[in-house]
Write a protein that holds these residues in place. Structure first.
Motif, PDB file in Angstrom:
ATOM      1  N   GLY A 125       0.830  -1.196   0.000  1.00 15.36           N
ATOM      2  CA  GLY A 125       0.000   0.000   0.000  1.00 15.36           C
ATOM      3  C   GLY A 125       0.860   1.240   0.000  1.00 15.36           C
ATOM      4  O   GLY A 125       2.070   1.167  -0.206  1.00 15.36           O
ATOM      5  N   ASN A 126       0.239   2.411   0.215  1.00 10.34           N
ATOM      6  CA  ASN A 126       1.030   3.635   0.310  1.00 10.34           C
ATOM      7  C   ASN A 126       0.429   4.563   1.365  1.00 10.34           C
ATOM      8  O   ASN A 126      -0.644   4.311   1.893  1.00 10.34           O
ATOM      9  N   CYS A 127       1.147   5.632   1.679  1.00  9.47           N
ATOM     10  CA  CYS A 127       0.783   6.505   2.791  1.00  9.47           C
ATOM     11  C   CYS A 127       0.681   7.949   2.302  1.00  9.47           C
ATOM     12  O   CYS A 127       1.441   8.366   1.422  1.00  9.47           O
ATOM     13  N   THR A 128      -0.233   8.723   2.904  1.00  3.91           N
ATOM     14  CA  THR A 128      -0.386  10.132   2.553  1.00  3.91           C
ATOM     15  C   THR A 128       0.839  10.942   2.986  1.00  3.91           C
ATOM     16  O   THR A 128       1.301  11.807   2.249  1.00  3.91           O
ATOM     17  N   THR A 129       1.359  10.668   4.177  1.00  2.00           N
ATOM     18  CA  THR A 129       2.592  11.350   4.604  1.00  2.00           C
ATOM     19  C   THR A 129       3.613  10.313   5.068  1.00  2.00           C
ATOM     20  O   THR A 129       3.250   9.254   5.583  1.00  2.00           O
ATOM     21  N   GLY A 130       4.886  10.614   4.869  1.00  2.18           N
ATOM     22  CA  GLY A 130       5.984   9.781   5.359  1.00  2.18           C
ATOM     23  C   GLY A 130       6.222   8.516   4.564  1.00  2.18           C
ATOM     24  O   GLY A 130       6.987   7.652   4.992  1.00  2.18           O
ATOM     25  N   ASP A 131       5.603   8.411   3.405  1.00  6.61           N
ATOM     26  CA  ASP A 131       5.715   7.185   2.602  1.00  6.61           C
ATOM     27  C   ASP A 131       7.179   6.850   2.307  1.00  6.61           C
ATOM     28  O   ASP A 131       7.985   7.739   2.012  1.00  6.61           O
ATOM     29  N   CYS A 132       7.529   5.561   2.385  1.00 10.70           N
ATOM     30  CA  CYS A 132       8.936   5.201   2.147  1.00 10.70           C
ATOM     31  C   CYS A 132       9.138   4.580   0.776  1.00 10.70           C
ATOM     32  O   CYS A 132      10.211   4.027   0.494  1.00 10.70           O
ATOM     33  N   GLY A 133       8.128   4.664  -0.083  1.00  8.20           N
ATOM     34  CA  GLY A 133       8.309   4.169  -1.445  1.00  8.20           C
ATOM     35  C   GLY A 133       8.203   2.658  -1.500  1.00  8.20           C
ATOM     36  O   GLY A 133       8.248   1.984  -0.477  1.00  8.20           O
ATOM     37  N   PRO A 165       7.532  16.255   3.961  1.00  2.03           N
ATOM     38  CA  PRO A 165       7.799  16.597   5.364  1.00  2.03           C
ATOM     39  C   PRO A 165       7.288  15.554   6.356  1.00  2.03           C
ATOM     40  O   PRO A 165       6.132  15.154   6.283  1.00  2.03           O
ATOM     41  N   VAL A 166       8.185  15.137   7.249  1.00  3.10           N
ATOM     42  CA  VAL A 166       7.823  14.305   8.396  1.00  3.10           C
ATOM     43  C   VAL A 166       8.569  14.781   9.630  1.00  3.10           C
ATOM     44  O   VAL A 166       9.691  15.272   9.541  1.00  3.10           O
ATOM     45  N   SER A 167       7.952  14.593  10.787  1.00  6.03           N
ATOM     46  CA  SER A 167       8.614  14.819  12.065  1.00  6.03           C
ATOM     47  C   SER A 167       9.505  13.605  12.335  1.00  6.03           C
ATOM     48  O   SER A 167       9.124  12.479  12.031  1.00  6.03           O
ATOM     49  N   PHE A 218       7.032  18.858   9.311  1.00 14.22           N
ATOM     50  CA  PHE A 218       6.232  18.264  10.387  1.00 14.22           C
ATOM     51  C   PHE A 218       5.050  17.521   9.774  1.00 14.22           C
ATOM     52  O   PHE A 218       4.449  17.994   8.795  1.00 14.22           O
ATOM     53  N   ASN A 219       4.709  16.354  10.339  1.00 15.60           N
ATOM     54  CA  ASN A 219       3.409  15.763   9.972  1.00 15.60           C
ATOM     55  C   ASN A 219       2.560  15.429  11.201  1.00 15.60           C
ATOM     56  O   ASN A 219       1.365  15.705  11.204  1.00 15.60           O
ATOM     57  N   VAL A 220       3.187  14.881  12.249  1.00 16.73           N
ATOM     58  CA  VAL A 220       2.471  14.450  13.453  1.00 16.73           C
ATOM     59  C   VAL A 220       3.330  14.872  14.653  1.00 16.73           C
ATOM     60  O   VAL A 220       4.551  14.804  14.572  1.00 16.73           O
ATOM     61  N   PRO A 221       2.701  15.313  15.771  1.00 15.08           N
ATOM     62  CA  PRO A 221       3.505  15.625  16.955  1.00 15.08           C
ATOM     63  C   PRO A 221       4.271  14.387  17.442  1.00 15.08           C
ATOM     64  O   PRO A 221       3.704  13.296  17.480  1.00 15.08           O
ATOM     65  N   VAL A 222       5.549  14.572  17.803  1.00 12.54           N
ATOM     66  CA  VAL A 222       6.390  13.474  18.286  1.00 12.54           C
ATOM     67  C   VAL A 222       7.110  13.929  19.555  1.00 12.54           C
ATOM     68  O   VAL A 222       7.714  15.008  19.570  1.00 12.54           O
ATOM     69  N   SER A 223       7.025  13.123  20.608  1.00 15.21           N
ATOM     70  CA  SER A 223       7.752  13.423  21.850  1.00 15.21           C
ATOM     71  C   SER A 223       8.650  12.253  22.211  1.00 15.21           C
ATOM     72  O   SER A 223       8.384  11.114  21.817  1.00 15.21           O
ATOM     73  N   ILE A 224       9.735  12.550  22.948  1.00 17.11           N
ATOM     74  CA  ILE A 224      10.651  11.510  23.428  1.00 17.11           C
ATOM     75  C   ILE A 224      10.742  11.650  24.948  1.00 17.11           C
ATOM     76  O   ILE A 224      11.122  12.712  25.451  1.00 17.11           O
ATOM     77  N   ILE A 225      10.382  10.594  25.682  1.00 23.03           N
ATOM     78  CA  ILE A 225      10.438  10.622  27.144  1.00 23.03           C
ATOM     79  C   ILE A 225      11.396   9.527  27.611  1.00 23.03           C
ATOM     80  O   ILE A 225      11.059   8.336  27.535  1.00 23.03           O
TER      81      ILE A 225
END
Ligand SMILES: *[C@@H]1O[C@H](CO)[C@@H](O)[C@H](O)[C@H]1NC(C)=O
Ligand SMILES: *[C@@H]1O[C@H](CO)[C@@H](O)[C@H](O)[C@H]1NC(C)=O
Ligand SMILES: *[C@@H]1O[C@H](CO)[C@@H](O)[C@H](O)[C@H]1NC(C)=O
Ligand SMILES: *[C@@H]1O[C@H](CO)[C@@H](O)[C@H](O)[C@H]1NC(C)=O
Length: 242
Positions: free
Chosen positions: A85-93, A107-109, A130-137
């Motif tokens: 399949g494929n993705c609207t954002t962040g697609d890796c081909g 653009p991707v976060s 940016f596409n989606v909020p990303v946090s690192i904890i």
């Protein structure tokens, strides 16, 4: 060697071999399909991609010295086998769930890591957008180990010239990602390229400042290191989408 008890031979596989556990958690309303790209010569984790339904989380163990990045993909339409399949954002081909060593289309976060060097270095980068909020904890480590919280939805405040429009299940036709000025205009002063390839010369722009305001501890342009790169030692890392 042959006379060593088997458990002593196997011990390193179960202890020293895993430097860190990344826990990927989806707090978005929609499914995300994280992609994983390893640094040069580092092992591929989870074959490079997986699906995470809302509220789902998955542990991804990584070996000592691993480096690489995680990014969210959205709007994917993988078939019943879950693979094609494929993705609207962040697609890796290549139309695959498992990116297998390919990065995501900006653009991707990005959540970026270099482990055991000798500290763990980590950051959230919006340098390509940016596409989606990303946090690192981080948890259980020693040292500074600050959380990187980027929970604002920058798509809602993305300047028109940086917007990537697309279809979203919840919102219909909408802004699904926000390009960085470098990605949108490819100009040296935004990309810190050419004569701007120097932190003294390449400064934040009116565009990068929008990213910095939304996510103050994330990279908003290439020389944003001072407020955007973090260290910790011996930690595990929770990576939260949304
Ligand atoms: C993505 O998938 C859709 C639905 O299967 C298909 O119609 C479209 O052609 C695909 N796009 C690309 C670029 O492969
Ligand atoms: C830890 O990192 C934060 C954020 O970069 C910084 O403000 C703080 O001074 C650091 N603390 C130490 C002890 O290095
Ligand atoms: C970042 O998020 C974590 C977990 O949600 C929270 O515990 C922490 O207080 C936040 N830190 C900052 C600086 O907002
Ligand atoms: C940023 O500044 C440029 C001129 O330097 C201007 O054309 C553009 O509209 C500004 N963009 C925003 C979002 O303020």
């Amino acid at each position: 060697m042959a006379s060593y008890p088997l458990f002593l031979v196997l011990l390193p596989i179960f202890t020293g071999a895993n430097a860190a556990v990344f826990t990927l958690q989806n707090r978005c309303k929609e499914t995300v399909w994280p992609g994983i790209l390893s640094g040069s010569g580092k092992p591929l984790l989870m074959s490079g991609g997986l699906e995470l339904k809302p509220d789902q989380k998955t542990d991804v163990p990584a070996p000592t010295g691993w480096s690489g990045r995680f990014w969210p993909r959205t709007g994917c339409n993988f078939d019943q086998s879950g693979k094609q399949g494929n993705c609207t954002t962040g697609d890796c081909g290549g139309g695959l769930l498992e990116c297998g060593g390919t990065g995501g289309a900006p653009p991707v976060s990005l959540a970026e890591f270099t482990l055991d060097s000798p500290l763990d270095f980590y950051d959230v980068s919006l340098v390509d957008g940016f596409n989606v909020p990303v946090s690192i904890i981080p948890s259980g480590g020693s040292g500074n180990c600050s959380a990187v919280n980027c929970t604002s939805n920058l798509n809602l405040e993305c300047p028109e010239k940086l917007q990537v429009r697309g279809y979203d299940k919840s919102n219909g036709e909408t802004t699904v990602a926000c390009k960085s000025a470098c990605l949108a205009f490819n100009e040296p002063q935004y990309c810190c390229a050419g004569e701007f390839n120097n932190p003294e010369v390449c400064k934040p722009s009116n565009y990068s400042e929008i990213f910095k305001k939304a996510c103050p501890t994330s990279y908003s342009y290439p020389y944003d290191d001072a407020t955007s790169t973090f260290t910790c030692k011996g930690a595990n890392y929770l990576i939260i989408f949304c």
